[in-house]
Scaffold this active site. Sequence first.
Site, PDB file in Angstrom:
ATOM      1  CB  SER A  94      -0.816  -0.101   1.364  1.00 44.94           C
ATOM      2  OG  SER A  94      -1.756  -1.248   1.224  1.00 44.94           O
TER       3      SER A  94
HETATM    4  N1  SAH Z   1      -0.691  -4.202   4.066  1.00 42.39           N
HETATM    5  C1  SAH Z   1      -0.360  -4.991   2.723  1.00 42.39           C
HETATM    6  C2  SAH Z   1      -1.420  -5.023   1.495  1.00 42.39           C
HETATM    7  C3  SAH Z   1      -1.177  -6.006   0.530  1.00 42.39           C
HETATM    8  S1  SAH Z   1      -2.437  -6.053  -0.775  1.00 42.39           S
HETATM    9  C4  SAH Z   1       0.910  -4.057   2.330  1.00 42.39           C
HETATM   10  O1  SAH Z   1       1.150  -3.009   2.394  1.00 42.39           O
HETATM   11  O2  SAH Z   1       1.978  -4.673   1.685  1.00 42.39           O
HETATM   12  C5  SAH Z   1      -3.755  -6.620   0.065  1.00 42.39           C
HETATM   13  C6  SAH Z   1      -3.081  -8.371   0.484  1.00 42.39           C
HETATM   14  O3  SAH Z   1      -4.634  -8.872   0.993  1.00 42.39           O
HETATM   15  C7  SAH Z   1      -2.832  -9.101  -0.489  1.00 42.39           C
HETATM   16  O4  SAH Z   1      -1.700  -9.591  -0.209  1.00 42.39           O
HETATM   17  C8  SAH Z   1      -3.760 -10.100  -0.833  1.00 42.39           C
HETATM   18  O5  SAH Z   1      -3.244 -11.361  -1.116  1.00 42.39           O
HETATM   19  C9  SAH Z   1      -4.441 -10.320   0.462  1.00 42.39           C
HETATM   20  N2  SAH Z   1      -5.856 -10.743   0.778  1.00 42.39           N
HETATM   21  C10 SAH Z   1      -6.825 -10.545  -0.341  1.00 42.39           C
HETATM   22  N3  SAH Z   1      -7.877 -11.347   0.175  1.00 42.39           N
HETATM   23  C11 SAH Z   1      -7.597 -11.961   1.307  1.00 42.39           C
HETATM   24  C12 SAH Z   1      -8.316 -12.738   2.314  1.00 42.39           C
HETATM   25  N4  SAH Z   1      -9.571 -13.512   2.265  1.00 42.39           N
HETATM   26  N5  SAH Z   1      -7.490 -13.192   3.318  1.00 42.39           N
HETATM   27  C13 SAH Z   1      -6.422 -12.830   3.480  1.00 42.39           C
HETATM   28  N6  SAH Z   1      -5.682 -12.066   2.629  1.00 42.39           N
HETATM   29  C14 SAH Z   1      -6.142 -11.503   1.672  1.00 42.39           C
END
Ligand code: SAH
Length: 219
Positions: free
Chosen positions: A69
């Site tokens: 993010s």
């Molecule tokens: N906070 C993270 C954001 C990553 S993007 C950062 O800054 O790096 C969002 C993440 O949510 C992705 O890695 C995706 O795989 C995960 N995600 C999506 N749906 C999900 C679910 N149902 N359970 C767990 N993770 C999930």
Amino acid sequence: MNVRQRQDGMTSPRARERLLQRLRKQGIQHPGVLAAMRNLPRHLFVEEALASRAYEDTALPIGHGQTISQPYIVARMSEALLGGRNMETVLEIGTGSGYQTAVLASLVRRVYTVERIHALLDQAQRRLRGMQLRNIRCKHSDGSIGLPEYAPFDGILVTAAPEGIPRSLVNQLEVGGRMVLPLGQPGEQALVRVVRTYSGYDYEILERVTFVPLLGGTA
Ligand code: SAH
């Protein structure tokens, strides 16, 4: 200046200081959030080829169709979650790179984080261990059902967007506990803060955002 020196310049404490100045201008005020983001090496949460862009205010790809993010969003969500409170336990849904996890771990006693893509979780876990952050518990599972075995939580932060407020997650908040999450379909998402009440929950819309969708199942 050779490439290596330029790269070092872009990932130096000075680059982080510039990021902090931008965050303050964008309205971030929480001293703990600002301190955590000053201390944490965001460039170690992206692949080496992107390290020189780590302190730009932008989301970057982390593989598997996912992104780390934008720093402003990490700060905004952390600030919206904590407000002026002390939180003991926070659940994060969507570990991704682990950067938001590390910010939270600097602010609360214990962070539980859940990721559905095994390879991302593995990598994040290695990074977080390497940084000696020991108050984090990682789990490979579908975060849309939360983490009932460790509930209730003082806070829940969701970093992928469901279309509606997941009742299962609200139920895992303490009364008075808060959840910050992006809501809605791509292109029309808003950041929302939910507060658990005795009888249900209240919510308020904070601002427009763009997130990957919250998916079911694991990979
Ligand atoms: N906070 C993270 C954001 C990553 S993007 C950062 O800054 O790096 C969002 C993440 O949510 C992705 O890695 C995706 O795989 C995960 N995600 C999506 N749906 C999900 C679910 N149902 N359970 C767990 N993770 C999930």
